[in-house]
Write a protein that holds these residues in place. Sequence first.
Motif, PDB file in Angstrom:
ATOM      1  N   LEU A 143       0.842  -1.197   0.000  1.00  0.00           N
ATOM      2  CA  LEU A 143       0.000   0.000   0.000  1.00  0.00           C
ATOM      3  C   LEU A 143       0.872   1.240   0.000  1.00  0.00           C
ATOM      4  O   LEU A 143       2.027   1.207   0.451  1.00  0.00           O
ATOM      5  N   LYS A 144       0.323   2.321  -0.526  1.00  0.00           N
ATOM      6  CA  LYS A 144       1.046   3.604  -0.517  1.00  0.00           C
ATOM      7  C   LYS A 144       0.936   4.229   0.869  1.00  0.00           C
ATOM      8  O   LYS A 144      -0.169   4.462   1.364  1.00  0.00           O
ATOM      9  N   THR A 145       2.071   4.493   1.478  1.00  0.00           N
ATOM     10  CA  THR A 145       2.053   5.077   2.824  1.00  0.00           C
ATOM     11  C   THR A 145       1.651   6.552   2.794  1.00  0.00           C
ATOM     12  O   THR A 145       1.395   7.135   3.844  1.00  0.00           O
ATOM     13  N   THR A 146       1.578   7.139   1.594  1.00  0.00           N
ATOM     14  CA  THR A 146       1.070   8.513   1.473  1.00  0.00           C
ATOM     15  C   THR A 146      -0.454   8.528   1.508  1.00  0.00           C
ATOM     16  O   THR A 146      -1.073   9.566   1.725  1.00  0.00           O
ATOM     17  N   ASP A 180      10.737   4.458  -2.516  1.00  0.00           N
ATOM     18  CA  ASP A 180       9.474   3.823  -2.891  1.00  0.00           C
ATOM     19  C   ASP A 180       8.351   4.272  -1.951  1.00  0.00           C
ATOM     20  O   ASP A 180       8.471   4.141  -0.729  1.00  0.00           O
ATOM     21  N   PRO A 181       7.232   4.790  -2.482  1.00  0.00           N
ATOM     22  CA  PRO A 181       6.120   5.196  -1.619  1.00  0.00           C
ATOM     23  C   PRO A 181       5.308   4.016  -1.095  1.00  0.00           C
ATOM     24  O   PRO A 181       4.417   4.198  -0.268  1.00  0.00           O
ATOM     25  N   VAL A 182       5.613   2.806  -1.578  1.00  0.00           N
ATOM     26  CA  VAL A 182       4.820   1.635  -1.218  1.00  0.00           C
ATOM     27  C   VAL A 182       5.521   0.783  -0.161  1.00  0.00           C
ATOM     28  O   VAL A 182       6.706   0.467  -0.277  1.00  0.00           O
ATOM     29  N   LYS A 201      -6.314   0.078  -0.109  1.00  0.00           N
ATOM     30  CA  LYS A 201      -6.144  -0.122  -1.545  1.00  0.00           C
ATOM     31  C   LYS A 201      -4.890  -0.959  -1.773  1.00  0.00           C
ATOM     32  O   LYS A 201      -3.772  -0.458  -1.766  1.00  0.00           O
ATOM     33  N   SER A 202      -5.086  -2.258  -1.969  1.00  0.00           N
ATOM     34  CA  SER A 202      -3.959  -3.174  -2.109  1.00  0.00           C
ATOM     35  C   SER A 202      -3.324  -3.073  -3.489  1.00  0.00           C
ATOM     36  O   SER A 202      -4.008  -2.895  -4.498  1.00  0.00           O
ATOM     37  N   ARG A 203      -1.999  -3.194  -3.499  1.00  0.00           N
ATOM     38  CA  ARG A 203      -1.240  -3.314  -4.739  1.00  0.00           C
ATOM     39  C   ARG A 203      -0.539  -4.667  -4.717  1.00  0.00           C
ATOM     40  O   ARG A 203      -0.213  -5.164  -3.649  1.00  0.00           O
TER      41      ARG A 203
END
Length: 305
Positions: free
Chosen positions: A32-35, A114-116, A157-159
């Motif tokens: 997930l994006k930590t932003t 990496d934002p993820v 929101k999973s990636r």
Amino acid sequence: MRLSITILLLSTLLFGMSAKPKIYQDFHITGLKTTEQTMSPEMIAQTLTQAGVSVISTEDLNTLFIDRYKKSDFKHYFLITCYMKDISNQLLKKHPNMGIFYPTRVVVFQKKEDPVLWVALLSSRTMGKVLTLKHREKLLADYDRAILQPIIASMKKSRFKQVNSSQQRELRKLLIHTKEVHSLDQLTSIEQRLKAYLPKTSFQLMHIMDLNQLLGKESPYAFYKSYQMRNIKTLYTKSALYPESAAHTPLHLVIYKKKTSPIMTITQMDTAHVIDSSDITETASLRALSKDQKEMEDLIKYLLH
């Protein structure tokens, strides 16, 4: 709606494993994006605990890397050691060498740029392949679900990330060694010899797990212990290019004897499986893993003589 999406994703990940994929993947990797959502390795561990997963430890490898090597490519790099007792016990009774995956590891990592935040664990199909099971084991899929479901459900929101295997696993076998023993004292002596020998190697003994004790009175074993060892230099060497491969760390050496047999078994997974899992091609990582395997084989030879 959120629950329906989670179930759909899990169905695709788990039950689609019975089909032979064109591209084989050894790991489940979701992030997930930590932003967009606040999440930390500690929160992942807490999520697992709340879902009934037994978390043994949460280790900050990144701090260890910085302390020892003065640099790291990561913002976060954690190793969560855990297991599902009921499912793990059933698997261990059914498949004796399952101890090499008991407990299991969940890797939580995030590169600085990496934002993820990524979460990786070995797939049940991979465990089945390593154990050379002839048929798909539903219990392993249940194990996957028990760990994956709470992690994915905790993400807004999973990636998903794909890491290809080199698909050479069929050329490798689980390393199984046997020896006749006549008493539990002999097994205790072997354990003492193992502890005495380890300082001569590059390995650090992280944990000894008495799986026979966890199985309780219904255990088919007179003795079953898992010796979890790692080489921190190897872990650091391969981490930058292959961070998910830490799911194979520590290396397990399991020693067991069934109540109905005089034969002791020592089982170890060849580090070639680690190489295959992340399709490792970088020279330093290959050399480090090959050296680890040679040291492990020398240790086993010492224990058997």
